[in-house]
Scaffold this motif. Structure first.
Motif, PDB file in Angstrom:
ATOM      1  N   SER A  61      52.452  34.818  38.633  1.00 33.47           N
ATOM      2  CA  SER A  61      51.775  36.068  38.978  1.00 33.47           C
ATOM      3  C   SER A  61      50.507  35.737  39.744  1.00 33.47           C
ATOM      4  O   SER A  61      50.019  34.600  39.715  1.00 33.47           O
ATOM      5  CB  SER A  61      51.435  36.865  37.709  1.00 33.47           C
ATOM      6  OG  SER A  61      52.603  37.131  36.961  1.00 33.47           O
ATOM      7  N   GLU A  62      49.966  36.725  40.422  1.00 36.54           N
ATOM      8  CA  GLU A  62      48.762  36.506  41.196  1.00 36.54           C
ATOM      9  C   GLU A  62      47.888  37.745  41.159  1.00 36.54           C
ATOM     10  O   GLU A  62      48.351  38.855  40.892  1.00 36.54           O
ATOM     11  CB  GLU A  62      49.084  36.143  42.645  1.00 36.54           C
ATOM     12  CG  GLU A  62      49.759  37.243  43.436  1.00 36.54           C
ATOM     13  CD  GLU A  62      50.038  36.833  44.870  1.00 36.54           C
ATOM     14  OE1 GLU A  62      49.863  37.694  45.764  1.00 36.54           O
ATOM     15  OE2 GLU A  62      50.427  35.670  45.100  1.00 36.54           O
ATOM     16  N   HIS A  63      46.576  37.517  41.434  1.00 38.79           N
ATOM     17  CA  HIS A  63      45.607  38.620  41.464  1.00 38.79           C
ATOM     18  C   HIS A  63      44.492  38.218  42.428  1.00 38.79           C
ATOM     19  O   HIS A  63      44.047  37.063  42.444  1.00 38.79           O
ATOM     20  CB  HIS A  63      45.029  38.877  40.077  1.00 38.79           C
ATOM     21  CG  HIS A  63      44.074  40.037  40.040  1.00 38.79           C
ATOM     22  ND1 HIS A  63      44.481  41.342  40.014  1.00 38.79           N
ATOM     23  CD2 HIS A  63      42.707  40.067  40.042  1.00 38.79           C
ATOM     24  CE1 HIS A  63      43.434  42.142  39.998  1.00 38.79           C
ATOM     25  NE2 HIS A  63      42.341  41.389  40.007  1.00 38.79           N
ATOM     26  N   ARG A  64      44.023  39.161  43.227  1.00 33.47           N
ATOM     27  CA  ARG A  64      42.982  38.913  44.226  1.00 33.47           C
ATOM     28  C   ARG A  64      41.630  39.325  43.680  1.00 33.47           C
ATOM     29  O   ARG A  64      41.458  40.459  43.195  1.00 33.47           O
ATOM     30  CB  ARG A  64      43.274  39.696  45.505  1.00 33.47           C
ATOM     31  CG  ARG A  64      42.284  39.472  46.638  1.00 33.47           C
ATOM     32  CD  ARG A  64      42.417  38.097  47.223  1.00 33.47           C
ATOM     33  NE  ARG A  64      41.433  37.854  48.288  1.00 33.47           N
ATOM     34  CZ  ARG A  64      41.303  36.698  48.918  1.00 33.47           C
ATOM     35  NH1 ARG A  64      42.086  35.678  48.600  1.00 33.47           N
ATOM     36  NH2 ARG A  64      40.393  36.549  49.855  1.00 33.47           N
ATOM     37  N   VAL A  65      40.656  38.405  43.734  1.00 38.23           N
ATOM     38  CA  VAL A  65      39.273  38.704  43.347  1.00 38.23           C
ATOM     39  C   VAL A  65      38.418  38.612  44.611  1.00 38.23           C
ATOM     40  O   VAL A  65      38.626  37.728  45.457  1.00 38.23           O
ATOM     41  CB  VAL A  65      38.750  37.742  42.265  1.00 38.23           C
ATOM     42  CG1 VAL A  65      39.502  37.924  40.973  1.00 38.23           C
ATOM     43  CG2 VAL A  65      38.867  36.292  42.728  1.00 38.23           C
ATOM     44  N   THR A  66      37.463  39.507  44.747  1.00 34.64           N
ATOM     45  CA  THR A  66      36.640  39.561  45.961  1.00 34.64           C
ATOM     46  C   THR A  66      35.168  39.701  45.611  1.00 34.64           C
ATOM     47  O   THR A  66      34.798  40.417  44.670  1.00 34.64           O
ATOM     48  CB  THR A  66      37.051  40.743  46.863  1.00 34.64           C
ATOM     49  OG1 THR A  66      36.957  41.962  46.112  1.00 34.64           O
ATOM     50  CG2 THR A  66      38.477  40.578  47.351  1.00 34.64           C
TER      51      THR A  66
END
Length: 352
Positions: free
Chosen positions: A75-80
């Motif tokens: 799984s993946e998740h984008r943090v900014t």
């Protein structure tokens, strides 16, 4: 591969049988020869198969090795724009990345686990350990360092996940970057100014402590610059003596007074032709000696070199704690510009 060998052997056996049959018919073999031919045609291939099988042996096939591995679900998740500290206080990096992870094992205690939170926490902890030791002015370099450090899967602290990050970007706030750029420019300008100041200071020390220390040092310096003009050096001894005395705020030695150039005669006062003459004698000052030096060098009034030399000599004198003499030279040869009011063209004189 075994099936192909058998097919080839059978084909060759049939071909040989046909050839031997044709040969036997043409040569009219006896009956016993035909019996021997049949035994050879069936016996030789069979023996060959058995010998090959005994040499090859049995090759067991492991069923586990042939099974396809179960694909891992990642799984993946984008943090900014996550603020991470730098080595300088109040200058934070802005961290952005794509966090990837997969579960190692299920939690047997029934505890609710947020894999997204654990993965992000693991990545940020690793990134912070690097950024807090780096200067904010090297954001692009630190970005590549983070890309290498977070490119490998690593377990979280609880051991539930394997985590990594990619597509990493590291920047600064816009106003922080502007401040860093200004600080960099100021440091560079300061370095240039320091070098210029040291150069001017070294030049003053060289002139004051070495070249113009006394008349003899000035003569030696002049000869080093003009080694083929000895006669001119002798002729300019008086000028060099005046310059040395002005630089050190001292009087010209008595032994050199006869070498001084004679001062220019004063212009006659046309309005006082019949008046009795009066002489006003005073001791010549350093400015007077410097005036004689300039006159001897041929620098007339209005020559820009007079002002330039006066400023340089004044700077040298200040290093000798003779500020009054330096101020006298500047007042006489580089006076401040005076303001002259301009008459109003609209002002009309009464009666005209």
């Amino acid at each position: 591969m075994t099936t192909g060998c058998k097919t080839t052997t059978v084909f060759l056996t049939v071909l040989c049988a046909l050839l031997m049959t044709i040969l036997g018919l043409t040569q009219q073999w006896p009956t016993w020869a035909w019996a021997a031919l049949v035994v050879l045609l069936f016996g030789v291939p069979t023996a060959a198969f058995r010998i090959a099988a005994s040499r090859r042996g049995s090759v067991p096939v492991d069923f586990e090795e042939q099974r396809t591995a179960v694909p891992i679900e990642r799984s993946e998740h984008r943090v900014t724009s996550v603020a991470l500290p730098s080595q300088w206080a109040d200058y934070d990096f802005l961290f952005s990345a794509t966090v990837r992870w997969f579960l190692l094992e299920a939690d047997g205690n029934g505890t609710v686990v947020s894999p997204v939170g654990l993965a992000i926490e693991t990545v940020l902890d690793c990134a912070r350990a690097i950024t807090e030791l780096r200067e904010p002015g090297r954001a692009s370099l630190v970005q590549h360092e983070l890309s290498g450090a977070l490119s490998r899967m690593r377990p979280d602290r609880a051991g539930h996940l394997q985590v990594m990050a990619e597509d990493i970007t590291l920047t600064l706030h816009e106003h922080d970057q502007e401040r860093l750029d200004k600080l960099s420019e100021v440091r560079k300008d300061k370095a240039v100014w320091e070098h210029q100041r040291k150069y001017e200071q070294s030049k003053r020390e060289y002139l004051g402590d070495d070249v113009l220390k006394d008349t003899g040092s000035a003569v030696v310096w002049w000869l080093a610059k003009n080694d083929e003009q000895v006669e001119k050096a002798v002729a300019d001894l008086g000028l060099l003596a005046q310059l040395t005395s002005a630089a050190n705020d001292t009087d010209v030695p008595d032994r050199l007074r006869d070498l001084l150039p004679q001062p220019r005669s004063e212009r006659p006062d046309l309005h006082a032709v019949d008046a009795p003459t009066a002489s006003f004698e005073r001791e010549p000052t350093a400015a007077d000696h410097f005036e004689g030096f300039l006159a001897g060098m041929g620098f007339a009034d209005g020559d820009v070199r007079r002002v330039m030399l006066a400023k340089q000599i004044a700077d040298i004198i200040k290093t000798q704690d003779r500020n009054e003499t330096a101020e006298e030279l500047l007042r006489r040869f580089d006076p401040p510009a005076s303001y002259t009011p301009v008459d109003d063209p609209t002002d009309e004189t009464p009666g005209l």
